[in-house]
Design a protein around this motif. Structure first.
Motif, PDB file in Angstrom:
ATOM      1  N   LEU A 316       0.828  -1.202   0.000  1.00 54.89           N
ATOM      2  CA  LEU A 316       0.000   0.000   0.000  1.00 54.89           C
ATOM      3  C   LEU A 316       0.865   1.255   0.000  1.00 54.89           C
ATOM      4  N   VAL A 331      -2.735   5.428   9.957  1.00 57.53           N
ATOM      5  CA  VAL A 331      -3.797   5.198   8.971  1.00 57.53           C
ATOM      6  C   VAL A 331      -3.423   4.024   8.077  1.00 57.53           C
ATOM      7  N   ILE A 335      -5.673   0.519   7.756  1.00 57.49           N
ATOM      8  CA  ILE A 335      -6.193  -0.034   6.495  1.00 57.49           C
ATOM      9  C   ILE A 335      -5.738  -1.472   6.323  1.00 57.49           C
ATOM     10  N   CYS A 336      -4.440  -1.711   6.525  1.00 56.00           N
ATOM     11  CA  CYS A 336      -3.891  -3.046   6.298  1.00 56.00           C
ATOM     12  C   CYS A 336      -4.348  -4.042   7.357  1.00 56.00           C
ATOM     13  N   ASN A 338      -7.378  -4.135   8.469  1.00 51.30           N
ATOM     14  CA  ASN A 338      -8.746  -4.509   8.109  1.00 51.30           C
ATOM     15  C   ASN A 338      -8.864  -5.193   6.753  1.00 51.30           C
ATOM     16  N   ILE A 339      -7.956  -4.896   5.820  1.00 52.04           N
ATOM     17  CA  ILE A 339      -7.952  -5.563   4.512  1.00 52.04           C
ATOM     18  C   ILE A 339      -6.822  -6.573   4.534  1.00 52.04           C
ATOM     19  N   LEU A 346      -6.927  -3.724  -1.452  1.00 50.37           N
ATOM     20  CA  LEU A 346      -6.036  -2.649  -0.998  1.00 50.37           C
ATOM     21  C   LEU A 346      -5.964  -1.544  -2.043  1.00 50.37           C
ATOM     22  N   VAL A 349      -9.149   0.456  -1.957  1.00 48.87           N
ATOM     23  CA  VAL A 349      -9.154   1.407  -0.838  1.00 48.87           C
ATOM     24  C   VAL A 349      -8.314   2.631  -1.182  1.00 48.87           C
ATOM     25  N   LEU A 353      -9.643   6.424  -1.348  1.00 46.48           N
ATOM     26  CA  LEU A 353      -9.058   7.458  -0.494  1.00 46.48           C
ATOM     27  C   LEU A 353      -8.623   8.667  -1.316  1.00 46.48           C
ATOM     28  N   ALA A 369     -10.294   7.332   6.486  1.00 51.31           N
ATOM     29  CA  ALA A 369      -9.979   5.924   6.239  1.00 51.31           C
ATOM     30  C   ALA A 369     -11.118   5.025   6.722  1.00 51.31           C
ATOM     31  N   LYS A 370     -11.688   5.330   7.883  1.00 51.17           N
ATOM     32  CA  LYS A 370     -12.790   4.518   8.409  1.00 51.17           C
ATOM     33  C   LYS A 370     -14.017   4.607   7.509  1.00 51.17           C
ATOM     34  N   ILE A 373     -13.191   2.442   4.419  1.00 52.09           N
ATOM     35  CA  ILE A 373     -13.104   1.012   4.738  1.00 52.09           C
ATOM     36  C   ILE A 373     -14.486   0.386   4.849  1.00 52.09           C
TER      37      ILE A 373
END
Length: 481
Positions: A316, A331, A335-336, A338-339, A346, A349, A353, A369-370, A373
């Motif tokens: 990412l 951040v 992300i990483c 959750n994915i 990725l 996302v 973003l 980010a939330k 996601i």
């Protein structure tokens, strides 16, 4: 005391470990198994031909040094390759080998090649008669897929290294064909095309062609309709490097499989390189003829696995930097975290973003980010933070939290700090570097040492082990609050 093969190999490994980096040692030497010691000849088992060739190309000097150090100047190394036989270091097959490494299965002779058809958009001039002069083949490759932007990790190291070796010597390695397999979104197409792009850039005389299995099938259907099947075979026989994506889609298509079988034989016999991708290992392909499956196993089958946290972050980060954008470390980790299983997600996302940040002119922060996601996962994993673990452990040991960041030799503080690192590594998915930074800027080696110290205490002190279990339970309960 007489040494056995395990003792000799362990001594060799100690020498080797001092001369290679930890990751190379883990990748190329830990999988090796000693199997026999006969006077001054040590036999070791390696997983496949690729391992043998890589060791001989990159580490033969080190291996020779370590063997002779243990067995004397007459010491020799013999490789055993499952289902292949034995071969001596430096490529000399011993007399005891029942099947030399260089042996290759012969093609079936009971069938003559079946004609086919080509796609006119794949060549510069579709009217050139094969054999008169060489056709300029359009590779159909995506130039964005390169080795430079294919991030290496434990999840793909074998496949990537095999690809690099093929790119240097297409058709001239033991891994022909190369079958790259794995779940959706792990980079199979990227890696296959990176090999093709590398060959096309470095060896201009090689004709490279990328085609999906679906397109290959449609070409055959069209050829049969147009009575132009013969042109198909003539065209594909001119290819030096054939890359077919998603070979599992040939399942149940008998005529397509029959034609591909003969094309494969012709290419392989002529030293041409074949690269295939699949969503599963060759042995698990259903609806594919056994004679094709056996040929897929001639070379190397390399799987791509879901990347670990560090690899996902590197992927990412690379993609974000390629866009000239910076993302805060917390951040990136969020992300990483959750994915987890899909590189393609990725990328999705990242695109979202960038779009959100550009369109509504917001900085890329945790709140944004939330929001993004939530479009990719049904529930966002509630985070266990390093700070929360520090606070919980500090309370349990009755020490101030800030003491965990400072140098001190007080036993209760040292134990609290080491245990906090242990739990952070186990329960947060944070990288070792990030965990260390949360404890006064310590490096990853300190975290590794602390985790080992805690594990040793758990193995010898049942009361301490119960304490660790109790703290873990408290942290997990916090997720449901």
């Amino acid at each position: 005391m007489t040494k056995d093969c395990r003792m000799v190999w362990d001594d060799c490994l100690r020498t080797i470990k001092k001369n290679v980096n930890p990751q190379s040692f883990k990748t190329w030497f830990e999988p090796i198994k000693p199997v026999q010691l006969d006077n001054d000849v040590l036999t070791i088992q390696v997983p496949n031909k690729f391992f043998f060739e890589w060791l001989e190309e990159h580490y033969v000097g080190l291996l020779k040094k370590s063997i002779r150090q243990e067995l004397g100047e007459r010491g020799r190394l013999l490789y055993h390759i499952p289902e292949q036989g034995a071969v001596e270091s430096n490529g000399h097959a011993p007399a005891s080998s029942t099947r030399p490494l260089s042996t290759k299965p012969s093609a079936e002779k009971d069938n003559e090649p079946v004609p086919g058809v080509f796609d006119a958009d794949m060549i510069k001039n579709p009217f050139i008669i094969p054999g008169i002069r060489r056709v300029k083949i359009e590779s159909q490759l995506n130039q964005n897929y390169t080795f430079d932007n294919f991030i290496e990790g434990d999840c793909n190291r074998l496949a990537r290294n095999a690809g690099l070796a093929i790119a240097k010597k297409p058709g001239g390695t033991a891994f022909n064909p190369l079958v790259i397999f794995g779940d959706v979104g792990l980079g199979k197409t990227h890696l296959a095309q990176a090999i093709g792009n590398e060959i096309a850039a470095k060896i201009e005389s090689k004709a490279v062609l990328y085609v999906s299995a679906e397109k290959f099938t449609n070409q055959i259907i069209q050829a049969i309709k147009n009575n132009s099947v013969n042109d198909f075979v003539n065209f594909y026989q001119m290819v030096d490097v054939l890359i077919i994506d998603d070979i599992q889609f040939l399942s149940g298509k008998q005529k397509t499989q029959e034609i591909f079988f003969h094309i494969f034989n012709q290419l392989h016999q002529n030293g041409k390189q074949v690269i295939l991708t699949s969503d599963r290992a060759p042995k698990d392909l259903e609806g594919i003829e056994d004679r094709l499956i056996s040929r897929f196993k001639w070379g190397l089958s390399a799987d791509l696995q879901a990347p670990d946290l560090e690899t996902r972050m590197a992927i990412l980060d690379s993609k974000i930097n390629g866009e000239g954008v910076e993302i805060p470390q917390d951040v990136l980790e969020f992300i990483c975290y959750n994915i987890k299983n899909n590189i393609r997600e990725l990328e999705g996302v990242m695109i979202s973003l960038l779009a959100q940040s550009t369109l509504i002119r917001r900085d890329i922060d945790m709140d944004l980010a939330k929001e993004v996601i939530r479009n990719f996962v049904t529930t966002i994993n509630k985070e266990i933070t390093v700070e929360f673990i520090q606070q919980l452990v500090a309370e349990h040991f009755n020490v101030p939290v800030d003491k965990l960041h400072h140098e001190t030799r007080k036993r209760n503080v040292v134990i609290a700090r080491q245990l906090s690192m242990f739990l952070a590594k186990k329960m947060t998915n944070k990288s070792l570097k990030t965990i260390g930074e949360n404890f006064g800027g310590r490096d990853h080696s300190t975290v590794i040492y602390s985790c080992k110290a805690v594990q040793d205490m758990m193995d010898t002190d049942m009361i301490f082990k119960d304490t660790v279990a109790e703290l873990e339970k408290k942290i997990k309960m916090s997720l449901n609050e």
